[in-house]
Design an enzyme around this catalytic site. Structure first.
Site, PDB file in Angstrom:
ATOM      1  CE  LYS A 102      61.935  48.172 100.720  1.00  0.00           C
ATOM      2  NZ  LYS A 102      62.745  48.864  99.224  1.00  0.00           N
ATOM      3  CD  GLU A 124      56.583  41.096 103.784  1.00  0.00           C
ATOM      4  OE1 GLU A 124      56.083  40.850 104.938  1.00  0.00           O
ATOM      5  OE2 GLU A 124      56.811  42.248 103.418  1.00  0.00           O
ATOM      6  CB  SER A 393      63.444  55.351  96.385  1.00  0.00           C
ATOM      7  OG  SER A 393      63.964  54.518  95.122  1.00  0.00           O
TER       8      SER A 393
END
Ligand SMILES: *Cc1c(COP(=O)(O)O)cnc(C)c1O
Length: 411
Positions: A102, A124, A393
């Site tokens: 991320k 968010e 990930s």
């Protein structure tokens, strides 16, 4: 002199088109007042990606702060345990700062916010991972950070709420609706409409209205660029397949995009089958959804007969989302993307197999990609001369409580 990472080196390609469409998907389904802000964002992004100063600054942060390039690890014992004859290689996004892919996105977007003169960033978050990644880069760059989060998630994800607080971000609990991610997203959009002059909206996946799916894809594409370079060095060629889990789709499109034009490389997206694809409790929007509009763009979506959005379910918070980015929807329809799914139970097995065979505790999201490996088509799975790259990930620290509870005495 320091090497500059291969950022934005691939041409954007045919998609999205000028209206932000990926075939039948994407676009902008937002209040009229946001159109100028999205136009501004798009032109700021086009200028930034073409500017060597932006590329060099992002490249330096990705290397010296985040830890790129991430390793590509051979996983022979995992292959053996899973009965896979192909060579398995793990792309180690779990080793990036904050523990997942991320940060590739939030670093790029925060630098863009600063370039645009915006001192306030909103986001968010569902599980809190994108909120933490946003709070991290805001602390790094001295930007004010407000994160919207459903009340339900604030309770379920207490450690991430604490992390955001420690990083100096303000978490605003959202009481509306089902009090989860989609309500937090609506609230963030409302904030943006009101404060659009001073505020940058940092979206966490390759979803939302144009240009976000493009912007996030370009920032995450560093994953696939590195895979290509590492495979060229290690194998002397491209891999035969790339496998990634699919929530909103950012780690997947980031790993895949570089290879989309190269038809020899098969692309496998793994969705959350939750309690089973026929149970109605899953997050498999590409496998079981229908096209619809959510969060400002058209894409596959879990919905009822009359178009009500259905709550997703997955043991992994990052895959617990009823939508998916528009580009993956397009690639699915074009049969370029092959869609697989793994249940909660299979993901736990995948997690354990990886832990015991390679000494890596991965995120439950990534465990879905591991769990799907035995389900690869036989011509990939059983070919001793094939190479399969799995995008790992994230790391599993955030999921330990869930995993221990679910494994129970089986541990
Ligand atoms: C958030 C997250 C995901 C899902 O998001 P995508 O946008 O689909 O990549 C997957 N893995 C990890 C570790 C995450 O934190």
């Amino acid at each position: 002199m320091k090497r500059v990472l291969p950022l934005f080196t691939s041409e954007p390609g045919e998609f999205p088109d000028a209206r932000g469409r990926f075939g039948a998907y994407g676009g902008r389904f937002v209040p009229e007042t946001l159109i100028p802000a999205l136009d501004d964002l798009e032109s700021a992004w086009r200028a930034a990606r073409a500017d060597a100063a932006y590329r060099e600054e992002l490249s330096a942060l990705l290397q010296d702060y985040a830890g790129r390039p991430t390793p590509l690890s051979d996983a022979p014992r995992l292959a053996q345990v899973l009965g896979v004859r192909a060579r398995l290689l793990l792309k180690r996004e779990d080793l990036l700062h904050t523990g997942a892919h991320k940060l590739n996105n939030t670093l790029g977007q925060a630098l863009l916010a600063r370039r645009m003169g915006k001192k306030r960033v909103i986001a968010e978050t569902g599980a809190g991972q994108h909120g933490v990644a946003t709070a991290t880069v805001c602390a790094l760059l001295g930007l004010e950070c407000v994160v919207y989060m459903g009340v339900e998630d604030v309770e379920r994800q207490a450690p991430n709420v604490s992390r955001m607080g420690l990083l100096g971000a303000e978490v605003r609990p959202v009481e509306a609706g089902s009090r989860t991610l989609k309500d937090a997203m609506n609230e963030a959009i409302r904030d943006w409409v009101t404060n659009v002059r001073t505020t940058y909206y940092c979206i966490g996946s390759a979803a939302g209205p144009h240009p976000y799916p493009l912007l996030v894809r370009e920032l995450q594409s560093i994953i696939g660029e590195e895979i290509a370079a590492q495979c060229a060095e290690r194998l002397g060629r491209a891999p035969d397949a790339v496998v990634a889990c699919v929530g909103g789709g950012s780690n997947a499109i980031g790993a895949f995009h570089r290879f989309v034009p190269d038809r020899r490389v098969r692309l496998f997206g793994v969705e959350a089958a939750g309690l089973g694809l026929d149970s109605g409790k899953h997050g498999a929007s590409l496998s079981r959804g229908r096209p619809g509009v959510l969060h400002g763009s058209r894409s596959y979506l879990l919905q009822t007969e009359d178009g009500q959005v259905v709550e997703a379910h997955s043991i992994s918070a990052g895959l617990d989302y009823p939508g998916v980015g528009p580009e993956l929807s397009h690639l699915r329809d074009a049969r370029r993307l092959e869609v697989l799914a793994a249940t909660d139970a299979e993901a736990l097995e995948g997690f354990r197999a990886l832990a015991r065979s390679e000494g890596i505790l991965c995120a439950l999201e990534s465990a879905h990609a591991i769990a799907a490996l035995p389900k690869l088509p036989a011509e990939v799975r059983d070919a001793a001369n094939a190479a399969v790259v799995v995008n790992l990930s994230g790391r599993g620290d955030k999921d330990l409580a869930t995993i221990l509870k679910a494994l129970g005495s089986a541990r």
